[in-house]
Design an enzyme around this catalytic site. Structure first.
Site, PDB file in Angstrom:
ATOM      1  N   ARG A 158       8.955 -14.090  14.582  1.00 49.25           N
ATOM      2  CA  ARG A 158       9.081 -14.340  13.147  1.00 49.25           C
ATOM      3  C   ARG A 158       8.214 -15.542  12.749  1.00 49.25           C
ATOM      4  O   ARG A 158       8.083 -16.499  13.513  1.00 49.25           O
ATOM      5  CB  ARG A 158      10.534 -14.637  12.766  1.00 49.25           C
ATOM      6  CG  ARG A 158      11.439 -13.413  12.748  1.00 49.25           C
ATOM      7  CD  ARG A 158      11.114 -12.471  11.587  1.00 49.25           C
ATOM      8  NE  ARG A 158      11.923 -11.266  11.582  1.00 49.25           N
ATOM      9  CZ  ARG A 158      11.586 -10.091  12.106  1.00 49.25           C
ATOM     10  NH1 ARG A 158      10.420  -9.939  12.704  1.00 49.25           N
ATOM     11  NH2 ARG A 158      12.399  -9.050  12.023  1.00 49.25           N
ATOM     12  N   HIS A 210       1.688  -8.046  10.882  1.00 52.82           N
ATOM     13  CA  HIS A 210       3.056  -7.680  11.283  1.00 52.82           C
ATOM     14  C   HIS A 210       3.122  -6.207  11.734  1.00 52.82           C
ATOM     15  O   HIS A 210       3.813  -5.386  11.129  1.00 52.82           O
ATOM     16  CB  HIS A 210       4.045  -7.929  10.134  1.00 52.82           C
ATOM     17  CG  HIS A 210       5.468  -8.040  10.619  1.00 52.82           C
ATOM     18  ND1 HIS A 210       6.399  -8.846  10.025  1.00 52.82           N
ATOM     19  CD2 HIS A 210       6.125  -7.434  11.653  1.00 52.82           C
ATOM     20  CE1 HIS A 210       7.562  -8.742  10.661  1.00 52.82           C
ATOM     21  NE2 HIS A 210       7.416  -7.889  11.652  1.00 52.82           N
TER      22      HIS A 210
HETATM   23  P1  NAP Z   1      17.520  -9.757  21.264  1.00 49.14           P
HETATM   24  O1  NAP Z   1      17.734  -8.550  22.119  1.00 49.14           O
HETATM   25  O2  NAP Z   1      18.604 -10.223  20.380  1.00 49.14           O
HETATM   26  O3  NAP Z   1      17.120 -10.955  22.273  1.00 49.14           O
HETATM   27  C1  NAP Z   1      17.010 -12.272  21.828  1.00 49.14           C
HETATM   28  C2  NAP Z   1      16.745 -13.173  23.036  1.00 49.14           C
HETATM   29  O4  NAP Z   1      16.570 -14.505  22.557  1.00 49.14           O
HETATM   30  C3  NAP Z   1      17.927 -13.192  24.019  1.00 49.14           C
HETATM   31  O5  NAP Z   1      17.459 -13.307  25.342  1.00 49.14           O
HETATM   32  C4  NAP Z   1      18.654 -14.472  23.616  1.00 49.14           C
HETATM   33  O6  NAP Z   1      19.380 -15.090  24.675  1.00 49.14           O
HETATM   34  C5  NAP Z   1      17.474 -15.369  23.251  1.00 49.14           C
HETATM   35  N1  NAP Z   1      17.899 -16.473  22.397  1.00 49.14           N
HETATM   36  C6  NAP Z   1      18.461 -16.408  21.162  1.00 49.14           C
HETATM   37  N2  NAP Z   1      18.722 -17.660  20.708  1.00 49.14           N
HETATM   38  C7  NAP Z   1      18.310 -18.507  21.678  1.00 49.14           C
HETATM   39  C8  NAP Z   1      18.295 -19.912  21.801  1.00 49.14           C
HETATM   40  N3  NAP Z   1      18.771 -20.725  20.836  1.00 49.14           N
HETATM   41  N4  NAP Z   1      17.804 -20.456  22.946  1.00 49.14           N
HETATM   42  C9  NAP Z   1      17.343 -19.666  23.943  1.00 49.14           C
HETATM   43  N5  NAP Z   1      17.311 -18.323  23.873  1.00 49.14           N
HETATM   44  C10 NAP Z   1      17.793 -17.754  22.760  1.00 49.14           C
HETATM   45  O7  NAP Z   1      16.247  -9.586  20.362  1.00 49.14           O
HETATM   46  P2  NAP Z   1      15.043  -8.546  20.549  1.00 49.14           P
HETATM   47  O8  NAP Z   1      15.461  -7.177  20.176  1.00 49.14           O
HETATM   48  O9  NAP Z   1      14.436  -8.763  21.894  1.00 49.14           O
HETATM   49  O10 NAP Z   1      14.033  -9.047  19.414  1.00 49.14           O
HETATM   50  C11 NAP Z   1      13.519 -10.366  19.382  1.00 49.14           C
HETATM   51  C12 NAP Z   1      12.858 -10.618  18.060  1.00 49.14           C
HETATM   52  O11 NAP Z   1      11.627  -9.899  17.990  1.00 49.14           O
HETATM   53  C13 NAP Z   1      13.614 -10.089  16.823  1.00 49.14           C
HETATM   54  O12 NAP Z   1      14.653 -10.910  16.457  1.00 49.14           O
HETATM   55  C14 NAP Z   1      12.524 -10.030  15.791  1.00 49.14           C
HETATM   56  O13 NAP Z   1      12.440 -11.263  15.141  1.00 49.14           O
HETATM   57  C15 NAP Z   1      11.262  -9.821  16.618  1.00 49.14           C
HETATM   58  N6  NAP Z   1      10.627  -8.524  16.328  1.00 49.14           N
HETATM   59  C16 NAP Z   1       9.356  -8.528  15.863  1.00 49.14           C
HETATM   60  C17 NAP Z   1       8.709  -7.330  15.601  1.00 49.14           C
HETATM   61  C18 NAP Z   1       7.284  -7.301  15.126  1.00 49.14           C
HETATM   62  O14 NAP Z   1       6.786  -6.248  14.741  1.00 49.14           O
HETATM   63  N7  NAP Z   1       6.571  -8.406  15.155  1.00 49.14           N
HETATM   64  C19 NAP Z   1       9.379  -6.114  15.827  1.00 49.14           C
HETATM   65  C20 NAP Z   1      10.672  -6.149  16.313  1.00 49.14           C
HETATM   66  C21 NAP Z   1      11.297  -7.355  16.564  1.00 49.14           C
HETATM   67  P3  NAP Z   1      20.587 -14.305  25.405  1.00 49.14           P
HETATM   68  O15 NAP Z   1      19.932 -13.256  26.261  1.00 49.14           O
HETATM   69  O16 NAP Z   1      21.214 -15.341  26.199  1.00 49.14           O
HETATM   70  O17 NAP Z   1      21.432 -13.732  24.284  1.00 49.14           O
END
Ligand code: NAP
Length: 312
Positions: free
Chosen positions: A227, A275
């Site tokens: 993001r 994006h």
């Molecule tokens: P997710 O499954 O919720 O994973 C989030 C990861 O971040 C988890 O490992 C979590 O730790 C870790 N985390 C969260 N808060 C933290 C903190 N304060 N300190 C350390 N680690 C932390 O999310 P996802 O599905 O992988 O997606 C990640 C992000 O990608 C989305 O939120 C979105 O913003 C982005 N995204 C971008 C696009 C694009 O087109 N650019 C598309 C899709 C998604 P835990 O494992 O311990 O919970």
């Protein structure tokens, strides 16, 4: 009781969503678009994709929110979204595959020094840079969730030296995972390429800042696929100007579309993408949403749910 679809869509996109959802939903489901005339009291389930703030106000019988986007930061920043209604995340293998492919492309582009060769090409300079193999390239991944794990596994399968950082500890074959501030510091000091795949929360906002950049080795590059709110833009420009950072690949921005007069557009050491790292695939997302609704109708809560306290 009906299902409401609400997103930041134009008429044509709404029509395509209606078509894809109609093909997957059970025959007795009634689907309303936010642009239709409907009775708010009849809405029990909302399918949302970055809905404009206030979109769910007045839906007093709402019992389930299914996100059609991977990130839920905008949804959670809307104080009018009822706090007692569970929100189901979208977990779509196609989206994960798209993100993995994009992250691999970014890492290969940086690993094989294409930005430096592009600069050489501009001055017609024929100069071979030392070759480095993947196993000698240290990649750090912030966020080890749905997307971070898939990206880490793909990079590790190509022999990159991968470490990842998350809130809770995870054990994952072939990848060292770290937690906490000391874990972050240890990951940063050995990351030639840093990929951000964190959710945007109160804790992770502005995490890509001057203090973090200082902890990376000189000449490191960053890839922000999560993001725009994660990145302190001024600090990035300073770190690139000083030469501490070599290159940044950015797919997401504080303001999207990126304003035409923004300095990132013309910066020689920034690769800006509109994006596109991993877009929702309407066909597969419609099927996943419809399956989750079937589960919900069968009195089972679909997973995974967003943890409101954590913000992701
Ligand atoms: P997710 O499954 O919720 O994973 C989030 C990861 O971040 C988890 O490992 C979590 O730790 C870790 N985390 C969260 N808060 C933290 C903190 N304060 N300190 C350390 N680690 C932390 O999310 P996802 O599905 O992988 O997606 C990640 C992000 O990608 C989305 O939120 C979105 O913003 C982005 N995204 C971008 C696009 C694009 O087109 N650019 C598309 C899709 C998604 P835990 O494992 O311990 O919970």
């Amino acid at each position: 009781m009906s299902i409401l679809l609400v997103g930041e869509f134009g008429a044509e996109e709404y029509a395509r969503w209606r078509e894809n959802l109609a093909a997957c939903l059970a025959g007795d489901e009634i689907l309303r678009l936010a642009t239709d005339k409907y009775d708010p009291a009849s809405i029990e389930i909302a399918l949302v994709a970055n809905p404009p703030a206030g979109s769910l106000v007045g839906l007093r019988n709402l019992r389930l929110i299914q996100s059609l986007w991977a990130g839920v930061d905008r949804l959670l920043s809307d104080a009018t979204v009822p706090a007692h209604v569970p929100i189901v995340r979208l977990i779509d293998p196609n989206l994960t595959q798209a993100m993995t492919e994009c992250a691999l492309a970014c890492v290969m582009f940086l690993h094989r020094q294409f930005p430096a060769y592009a600069e050489q090409q501009a001055t017609r300079e024929w100069k071979k840079r030392p070759q480095t193999l993947a196993r000698q390239r240290r990649v750090g991944i912030l966020g080890f969730g749905q997307l971070g794990q898939a990206v880490a596994a793909a990079l590790a399968s190509l022999n990159f030296d991968v470490e990842a950082w998350s809130a809770r500890s995870h054990s994952f074959e072939g990848i060292r995972t770290r937690t906490g501030q000391s874990g972050l510091a240890a990951l940063l000091e050995r990351s030639d390429i840093l990929i951000n795949l964190l959710p945007l929360t109160a804790e992770t906002a502005d995490i890509l800042n001057a203090n973090l950049f200082r902890q990376l080795p000189r000449g490191a590059s960053i890839v922000n696929l999560a993001r725009g709110g994660h990145l302190d833009e001024g600090s990035l420009l300073d770190a690139l100007a000083s030469g501490h950072l070599a290159h940044a690949i950015l797919d997401v921005f504080r303001e999207e579309p990126l304003p035409r007069d923004h300095p990132f557009w013309s910066h020689p050491r920034i690769t800006a993408l509109p994006h596109v790292a991993a877009e929702t695939d309407m066909k597969t997302a419609a099927k996943i949403a419809a399956d989750n609704i079937r589960e919900f109708r069968g009195s089972r809560m679909p997973a995974p749910l967003v943890d409101r306290a954590k913000g992701y």
